[in-house]
Design a protein around this motif. Sequence first.
Motif, short mmCIF file in Angstrom:
data_model
loop_
_atom_site.label_atom_id
_atom_site.label_comp_id
_atom_site.label_asym_id
_atom_site.label_seq_id
_atom_site.Cartn_x
_atom_site.Cartn_y
_atom_site.Cartn_z
N ARG A 203 0.84 -1.20 0.00
CA ARG A 203 0.00 0.00 0.00
C ARG A 203 0.87 1.25 0.00
O ARG A 203 1.98 1.25 0.54
CB ARG A 203 -0.90 0.00 1.24
CG ARG A 203 -1.70 -1.30 1.43
CD ARG A 203 -2.98 -1.27 0.67
NE ARG A 203 -3.81 -0.19 1.14
CZ ARG A 203 -4.54 -0.24 2.26
NH1 ARG A 203 -4.52 -1.33 3.02
NH2 ARG A 203 -5.29 0.79 2.61
N GLU A 204 0.35 2.30 -0.56
CA GLU A 204 1.12 3.54 -0.69
C GLU A 204 0.86 4.45 0.50
O GLU A 204 -0.12 5.19 0.55
CB GLU A 204 0.73 4.24 -1.99
CG GLU A 204 1.55 5.49 -2.28
CD GLU A 204 1.08 6.17 -3.55
OE1 GLU A 204 0.66 7.33 -3.47
OE2 GLU A 204 1.13 5.52 -4.61
N PHE A 205 1.76 4.41 1.48
CA PHE A 205 1.66 5.26 2.66
C PHE A 205 2.81 6.26 2.66
O PHE A 205 3.98 5.87 2.60
CB PHE A 205 1.71 4.43 3.94
CG PHE A 205 0.51 3.54 4.14
CD1 PHE A 205 -0.72 4.10 4.49
CD2 PHE A 205 0.61 2.17 3.97
CE1 PHE A 205 -1.83 3.28 4.67
CE2 PHE A 205 -0.49 1.36 4.14
CZ PHE A 205 -1.72 1.91 4.50
N GLU A 206 2.46 7.54 2.75
CA GLU A 206 3.49 8.57 2.79
C GLU A 206 4.04 8.78 4.20
O GLU A 206 5.11 9.36 4.36
CB GLU A 206 2.90 9.88 2.27
CG GLU A 206 2.45 9.80 0.82
CD GLU A 206 1.54 10.94 0.46
OE1 GLU A 206 2.04 11.92 -0.14
OE2 GLU A 206 0.34 10.87 0.77
N LEU A 207 3.29 8.31 5.18
CA LEU A 207 3.71 8.47 6.57
C LEU A 207 3.43 7.18 7.33
O LEU A 207 2.37 6.57 7.16
CB LEU A 207 2.93 9.62 7.23
CG LEU A 207 3.22 9.87 8.72
CD1 LEU A 207 4.57 10.56 8.88
CD2 LEU A 207 2.11 10.71 9.35
N VAL A 208 4.38 6.76 8.15
CA VAL A 208 4.18 5.63 9.05
C VAL A 208 4.46 6.13 10.47
O VAL A 208 5.53 6.68 10.73
CB VAL A 208 5.10 4.44 8.72
CG1 VAL A 208 4.95 3.34 9.76
CG2 VAL A 208 4.77 3.90 7.33
N GLY A 209 3.49 5.97 11.35
CA GLY A 209 3.65 6.39 12.74
C GLY A 209 3.70 5.19 13.66
O GLY A 209 2.83 4.33 13.61
N LEU A 210 4.72 5.12 14.50
CA LEU A 210 4.90 4.00 15.42
C LEU A 210 4.72 4.47 16.86
O LEU A 210 5.30 5.47 17.27
CB LEU A 210 6.31 3.41 15.26
CG LEU A 210 6.66 2.84 13.87
CD1 LEU A 210 8.13 2.43 13.83
CD2 LEU A 210 5.77 1.65 13.54
N THR A 211 3.90 3.73 17.60
CA THR A 211 3.71 4.00 19.02
C THR A 211 4.54 3.00 19.81
O THR A 211 4.34 1.79 19.69
CB THR A 211 2.23 3.86 19.41
OG1 THR A 211 1.45 4.75 18.61
CG2 THR A 211 2.04 4.21 20.88
#
Length: 271
Positions: free
Chosen positions: A187-195
Amino acid sequence: MVTEDKVDELVEHEILPRLLVALANARIAGAANDTNAEDANESPHIVQSFETDAFAPLALGLEAEELMTQIECFLDRGVTAEAVFIELLAPAARKLGEYWEEDRCDFVDVTMGLWRLQEVMREVALRSPVLHSGHGPARSALFSPLPGEQHCFGTLMVEEVFARAGWDSEALIEPQRSEMLKIVSEREFELVGLTVSNDCSSGELASLVTAIRSVSRCRSVKIIMGGRAVNANPQLADLAGADGTAEDANSALILADGIVPVAKRLDCFEA
């Protein structure tokens, strides 16, 4: 015969949490007679700090329906859903974590409290849908707890705030590392946020960041981190090679707005 240890356990795990709930309810009920209440009356659409403090421990003793009744009072006076998320539910979740660290409640208490807050967040979102203008393609983001972690409330909170701000956002719940990387590669994700809630090494985080960048369909993917462990030691994110850190959902949104262009990047692969 009740031993001293049993008494201590009863006080710590039963009486103390109930007293906290009773105190919080008393503060809310008596707010109209409190000097702080004057500020709330003058600015009813703003959540006051004393209200945040009073709401925080309620998830220990109230069911989701009862918590929602408290939240309805804020919504009825004009407090936005976003303010409820960031200024009431998020601090309550952090407070549960503090109680756990201080051995004032156990893992089950925390898990149940977070579940109740999650149910409230879902109900508030359903009652306060956001309609976007649809001008131009929305920026895309994927949010996930660190693989192996069980609590996902913080991740869901951030994802909801981004969605309400117009992002095409999704959240993973208790993902495996392989599952996360597969989704990022497809999938095309411009941002990945990790908690990151639990303590972990910078090497573990760096390995995951490197893997995300190597498989991402978007060559310019940005990776941000948050959560208790990162807030306590922001250097973790720097050592891992992330693009930034944020203490809460609102600051994460501000950070993302600054590092992810509004227009789709040409270096994101076409399907």
